[in-house]
Design an enzyme around this catalytic site. Structure first.
Site, PDB file in Angstrom:
ATOM      1  CG  HIS A 136      -1.629  -1.183   1.582  1.00  0.00           C
ATOM      2  ND1 HIS A 136      -2.774  -1.561   0.914  1.00  0.00           N
ATOM      3  CD2 HIS A 136      -1.418  -2.153   2.519  1.00  0.00           C
ATOM      4  CE1 HIS A 136      -3.235  -2.697   1.433  1.00  0.00           C
ATOM      5  NE2 HIS A 136      -2.427  -3.074   2.402  1.00  0.00           N
ATOM      6  CB  THR A 184     -10.366   0.492   4.480  1.00  0.00           C
ATOM      7  OG1 THR A 184      -9.432   0.292   5.549  1.00  0.00           O
ATOM      8  CG2 THR A 184     -10.818  -0.846   3.932  1.00  0.00           C
ATOM      9  CE1 TYR A 214      -7.745  -9.547   5.059  1.00  0.00           C
ATOM     10  CE2 TYR A 214      -8.061  -7.208   5.382  1.00  0.00           C
ATOM     11  CZ  TYR A 214      -7.485  -8.391   5.766  1.00  0.00           C
ATOM     12  OH  TYR A 214      -6.664  -8.442   6.873  1.00  0.00           O
ATOM     13  CG  ASP A 260      -0.292  -5.919   4.522  1.00  0.00           C
ATOM     14  OD1 ASP A 260      -0.923  -5.238   3.706  1.00  0.00           O
ATOM     15  OD2 ASP A 260      -0.639  -6.042   5.714  1.00  0.00           O
TER      16      ASP A 260
HETATM   17  C1  0GY Z   1      -4.158  -5.384   4.736  1.00  0.00           C
HETATM   18  C2  0GY Z   1      -4.882  -5.611   5.974  1.00  0.00           C
HETATM   19  C3  0GY Z   1      -5.606  -4.720   6.692  1.00  0.00           C
HETATM   20  C4  0GY Z   1      -6.051  -3.461   6.250  1.00  0.00           C
HETATM   21  C5  0GY Z   1      -6.560  -3.219   5.042  1.00  0.00           C
HETATM   22  O1  0GY Z   1      -7.609  -1.924   3.480  1.00  0.00           O
HETATM   23  C6  0GY Z   1      -7.204  -1.965   4.621  1.00  0.00           C
HETATM   24  O2  0GY Z   1      -7.327  -1.041   5.420  1.00  0.00           O
HETATM   25  O3  0GY Z   1      -6.519  -4.147   4.127  1.00  0.00           O
HETATM   26  C7  0GY Z   1      -6.051  -5.156   8.026  1.00  0.00           C
HETATM   27  O4  0GY Z   1      -6.300  -4.283   8.874  1.00  0.00           O
HETATM   28  O5  0GY Z   1      -6.158  -6.385   8.259  1.00  0.00           O
HETATM   29  O6  0GY Z   1      -4.226  -6.212   3.823  1.00  0.00           O
HETATM   30  O7  0GY Z   1      -3.476  -4.397   4.573  1.00  0.00           O
END
Ligand code: 0GY
Length: 299
Positions: A34, A78, A158, A251
């Protein structure tokens, strides 16, 4: 630290990861990472459930080179909601070495989808983790799935293991390739064979359009910080059962990790424990992600 990150509510990522002992194969892809912000340029979503630290494209590219990856797949997280600008900015500055997975609303226009496709987006992410999002209704997701199908995109989903039964029929009706994040977050205190995890294996067994990321031992392990041994049998089972449909990613920068921050170099050193032969490593790290994200280079 900028005013936008002063309220970050999870740990900062590891600034000095070890140099991995495991040498990644040529052309390896970090297929799940990310970028966040920087917040003054790309503000975080008002509806976010956590506030990250800034994590820029320059820092991502530096980590890529340090660990020995060639390419990245940047997945919309997110905390940026459906504002994909930070992710798109990475793709546009990557010299073709990054592709993306976006989050869109049903109101997205065809022009916006085509512009994202041109920039290198190859999929959309549907997030069903209840602590992370207020989920969209299924009919909105179905409409997005139909809209992205002509572009040849896939869907990244997810979810957590205890919710798989609830979503199973919806997932298996999706009309495109589906990639599951982090093996559907198994409870690794349960048996690897003959228990809950069998349902996840069945999902991939019965549905050849399903793939799995075998990433994030740091999120799944109950063994304690930096000891992810309890995840190995789960990841190995997936890699060995579906060698042509698995992906791996760091990640980075590990959003929302509150217990400890993994060392990205040590995460790379975890790979040979879950993909134990050169053939499996080549598929996991190069051939599979290239086929899904850079098919134009695979001919
Ligand atoms: C990941 C896992 C997480 C967060 C998100 O989109 C996100 O905020 O995916 C998590 O908190 O498990 O894959 O980065």
């Amino acid at each position: 630290m900028s005013e936008f990150t002063a309220d970050n509510d999870w740990l900062h990522w590891c600034k000095a990861p070890v140099k991995p002992a495991f040498k990644l194969p040529d052309g390896a892809v970090d297929a799940h990472c990310h970028v966040f912000g920087p917040g003054h340029q790309f503000p975080f979503a008002p509806e976010r459930k956590y506030t990250p630290c800034d994590a820029s494209k320059e820092q991502l590219f530096a980590l890529r080179d340090y660990l020995g990856f060639q390419r990245n797949v940047v997945v919309q997280a997110t905390c940026h909601g459906s504002d994909n600008r930070a992710m798109l900015d990475v793709l546009l500055h990557s010299e073709g070495r990054a592709k993306g997975v976006a989050t869109v609303k049903p109101t997205v226009t065809d022009e916006e989808l085509h512009a994202m496709d041109f920039a290198g987006v190859r999929g959309v992410r549907f997030n069903f983790v209840k602590r992370l999002v207020d989920a969209l209704p299924f009919d909105s997701l179905e409409s997005i799935a139909e809209r992205i199908k002509p572009l040849g995109w896939h869907i990244v989903i997810y979810f957590e293991a205890q919710d798989l039964a609830e979503y199973y029929d919806f997932f298996t009706a999706l009309p495109v390739t589906v990639v599951v994040d982090h093996m559907g977050r198994p409870d690794v205190t349960k048996p690897v064979v003959g228990g809950e995890f069998d349902q996840f294996i069945r999902l991939l067994d019965d549905n050849p359009n399903f793939w799995s990321k075998v990433s994030c031992p740091e999120r799944l392990s109950k063994a304690g910080p930096h000891d992810y041994e309890d995840v190995i049998p789960f990841a190995r089972r997936v890699v060995e059962s579906f060698p042509d449909r698995v992906l791996w990613g760091t990640d980075w920068p590990h959003p929302n990790m509150k217990s400890h921050m993994p060392d990205d170099g040590k995460l790379v050193d975890f790979i040979p424990h879950i993909a134990t032969t050169q053939t499996l490593q080549q598929k996991l790290l190069v051939d599979n992600p290239m086929r899904l994200y850079w098919p134009e280079l695979c001919k």
